[in-house]
Design a protein around this motif. Structure first.
Motif, PDB file in Angstrom:
ATOM      1  N   PRO A  41      -6.688  47.382 -52.636  1.00  0.00           N
ATOM      2  CA  PRO A  41      -7.653  48.493 -52.586  1.00  0.00           C
ATOM      3  C   PRO A  41      -7.318  49.513 -51.486  1.00  0.00           C
ATOM      4  O   PRO A  41      -7.491  50.712 -51.673  1.00  0.00           O
ATOM      5  CB  PRO A  41      -8.992  47.809 -52.309  1.00  0.00           C
ATOM      6  CG  PRO A  41      -8.806  46.414 -52.812  1.00  0.00           C
ATOM      7  CD  PRO A  41      -7.362  46.085 -52.540  1.00  0.00           C
ATOM      8  N   LEU A  42      -6.815  49.027 -50.360  1.00  0.00           N
ATOM      9  CA  LEU A  42      -6.395  49.922 -49.284  1.00  0.00           C
ATOM     10  C   LEU A  42      -5.238  50.799 -49.748  1.00  0.00           C
ATOM     11  O   LEU A  42      -5.236  52.014 -49.531  1.00  0.00           O
ATOM     12  CB  LEU A  42      -5.995  49.117 -48.048  1.00  0.00           C
ATOM     13  CG  LEU A  42      -5.346  49.884 -46.904  1.00  0.00           C
ATOM     14  CD1 LEU A  42      -6.283  50.938 -46.346  1.00  0.00           C
ATOM     15  CD2 LEU A  42      -4.890  48.921 -45.829  1.00  0.00           C
ATOM     16  N   PHE A  43      -4.256  50.198 -50.397  1.00  0.00           N
ATOM     17  CA  PHE A  43      -3.103  50.953 -50.904  1.00  0.00           C
ATOM     18  C   PHE A  43      -3.536  52.065 -51.858  1.00  0.00           C
ATOM     19  O   PHE A  43      -3.100  53.206 -51.728  1.00  0.00           O
ATOM     20  CB  PHE A  43      -2.135  49.998 -51.607  1.00  0.00           C
ATOM     21  CG  PHE A  43      -1.096  50.697 -52.419  1.00  0.00           C
ATOM     22  CD1 PHE A  43      -0.026  51.345 -51.814  1.00  0.00           C
ATOM     23  CD2 PHE A  43      -1.178  50.719 -53.803  1.00  0.00           C
ATOM     24  CE1 PHE A  43       0.932  52.002 -52.568  1.00  0.00           C
ATOM     25  CE2 PHE A  43      -0.230  51.366 -54.565  1.00  0.00           C
ATOM     26  CZ  PHE A  43       0.832  52.016 -53.942  1.00  0.00           C
ATOM     27  N   THR A  44      -4.401  51.739 -52.809  1.00  0.00           N
ATOM     28  CA  THR A  44      -4.812  52.757 -53.782  1.00  0.00           C
ATOM     29  C   THR A  44      -5.585  53.892 -53.117  1.00  0.00           C
ATOM     30  O   THR A  44      -5.401  55.055 -53.463  1.00  0.00           O
ATOM     31  CB  THR A  44      -5.650  52.153 -54.919  1.00  0.00           C
ATOM     32  OG1 THR A  44      -6.807  51.538 -54.387  1.00  0.00           O
ATOM     33  CG2 THR A  44      -4.842  51.139 -55.715  1.00  0.00           C
ATOM     34  N   ARG A  45      -6.411  53.569 -52.136  1.00  0.00           N
ATOM     35  CA  ARG A  45      -7.180  54.607 -51.447  1.00  0.00           C
ATOM     36  C   ARG A  45      -6.299  55.455 -50.531  1.00  0.00           C
ATOM     37  O   ARG A  45      -6.526  56.646 -50.383  1.00  0.00           O
ATOM     38  CB  ARG A  45      -8.343  54.000 -50.669  1.00  0.00           C
ATOM     39  CG  ARG A  45      -9.409  53.404 -51.548  1.00  0.00           C
ATOM     40  CD  ARG A  45      -9.861  54.417 -52.602  1.00  0.00           C
ATOM     41  NE  ARG A  45     -11.068  54.015 -53.236  1.00  0.00           N
ATOM     42  CZ  ARG A  45     -12.242  54.629 -53.090  1.00  0.00           C
ATOM     43  NH1 ARG A  45     -12.334  55.705 -52.363  1.00  0.00           N
ATOM     44  NH2 ARG A  45     -13.302  54.182 -53.703  1.00  0.00           N
ATOM     45  N   ILE A  46      -5.284  54.860 -49.913  1.00  0.00           N
ATOM     46  CA  ILE A  46      -4.341  55.652 -49.109  1.00  0.00           C
ATOM     47  C   ILE A  46      -3.583  56.608 -50.018  1.00  0.00           C
ATOM     48  O   ILE A  46      -3.383  57.775 -49.683  1.00  0.00           O
ATOM     49  CB  ILE A  46      -3.373  54.750 -48.317  1.00  0.00           C
ATOM     50  CG1 ILE A  46      -4.105  54.085 -47.151  1.00  0.00           C
ATOM     51  CG2 ILE A  46      -2.172  55.554 -47.798  1.00  0.00           C
ATOM     52  CD1 ILE A  46      -3.270  53.083 -46.374  1.00  0.00           C
ATOM     53  N   ALA A  47      -3.178  56.130 -51.202  1.00  0.00           N
ATOM     54  CA  ALA A  47      -2.472  56.989 -52.145  1.00  0.00           C
ATOM     55  C   ALA A  47      -3.330  58.176 -52.572  1.00  0.00           C
ATOM     56  O   ALA A  47      -2.809  59.251 -52.895  1.00  0.00           O
ATOM     57  CB  ALA A  47      -2.040  56.180 -53.368  1.00  0.00           C
ATOM     58  N   ASP A  48      -4.645  58.022 -52.538  1.00  0.00           N
ATOM     59  CA  ASP A  48      -5.575  59.114 -52.855  1.00  0.00           C
ATOM     60  C   ASP A  48      -5.948  59.945 -51.627  1.00  0.00           C
ATOM     61  O   ASP A  48      -6.790  60.837 -51.727  1.00  0.00           O
ATOM     62  CB  ASP A  48      -6.860  58.547 -53.459  1.00  0.00           C
ATOM     63  CG  ASP A  48      -6.651  57.929 -54.818  1.00  0.00           C
ATOM     64  OD1 ASP A  48      -5.650  58.275 -55.485  1.00  0.00           O
ATOM     65  OD2 ASP A  48      -7.477  57.082 -55.224  1.00  0.00           O
ATOM     66  N   HIS A  49      -5.375  59.634 -50.466  1.00  0.00           N
ATOM     67  CA  HIS A  49      -5.698  60.302 -49.193  1.00  0.00           C
ATOM     68  C   HIS A  49      -7.183  60.173 -48.870  1.00  0.00           C
ATOM     69  O   HIS A  49      -7.795  61.098 -48.319  1.00  0.00           O
ATOM     70  CB  HIS A  49      -5.296  61.778 -49.229  1.00  0.00           C
ATOM     71  CG  HIS A  49      -3.827  61.999 -49.303  1.00  0.00           C
ATOM     72  ND1 HIS A  49      -3.251  63.178 -48.911  1.00  0.00           N
ATOM     73  CD2 HIS A  49      -2.802  61.218 -49.708  1.00  0.00           C
ATOM     74  CE1 HIS A  49      -1.938  63.110 -49.092  1.00  0.00           C
ATOM     75  NE2 HIS A  49      -1.653  61.915 -49.580  1.00  0.00           N
TER      76      HIS A  49
END
Length: 135
Positions: A89-97
Motif C-alpha cells: 500500500p505504501l508503494f502504490t501511494r508513493i507512486a501516486d505522490h
C-alpha cells in the motif's frame, strides 16, 4: 472616507498542516495527503532516532516493490530503501505522490505493531551501489 472591505472566508478550504504537525505521536508507517487534490511536493522520512530527511517528488525517477525487500526509490543523487512488511500500500501511494511522510519504527514499535499492519523496520539512504543511514 470609505469603509474597509472584507472578504468572506471560504469555510470549505482546508490547508495542509505544518511540516511536522501532521505526523502522529503514535506509530504509523506512513501518512497520506489530507484532502483530494493536495499537492505533496516532498516525501519526508522520519528516522527512529528523531532525524528527518526529505526528497522532492518531482525528482523521483523510479519506484520498485518486492515483498521480500520492500520499496526502493531512485532519485538522481540517492537511493532510498524502505524495509519492512506489508509495504505494498505504501508503494502504490508513493507512486501516486500521495504520501507525505514515512516513519522508521524503533524496536518497541516493531514489537507492538500488529502483523497485518504496514511497518517500516529500516530506512536506508545512499548513493547507487552503497547505502548509508544518515544517523
Amino acid at each position: 472616507m470609505t469603509a474597509d472591505r472584507t472578504h468572506p472566508g471560504d469555510s470549505g478550504l482546508h490547508l495542509p498542516g505544518g511540516a511536522v504537525a501532521d505526523a502522529p505521536d503514535v506509530y504509523a508507517a506512513f501518512g497520506l495527503a489530507t484532502h483530494y487534490g493536495e499537492v505533496v511536493a516532498m516525501l519526508r522520512l522520519r528516522f527512529a532516532d528523531g532525524t528527518w530527511r526529505a526528497f522532492p517528488y518531482y525528482a523521483l525517477a523510479e519506484a520498485a516493490y518486492e515483498p521480500a525487500l520492500g520499496v526502493e526509490l531512485q532519485f538522481p543523487t540517492a537511493v532510498v530503501c524502505l524495509r519492512g512488511r506489508n509495504l505494498f500500500p505504501l508503494f502504490t501511494r508513493i507512486a501516486d505522490h500521495a504520501v507525505r511522510w514515512c516513519w522508521e519504527a524503533d524496536r518497541a514499535m516493531c514489537l507492538l505493531t500488529p502483523e497485518s499492519a504496514p511497518l517500516i523496520e529500516r530506512i536506508e539512504v545512499g548513493v547507487r551501489g552503497g547505502y548509508r543511514h544518515p544517523g
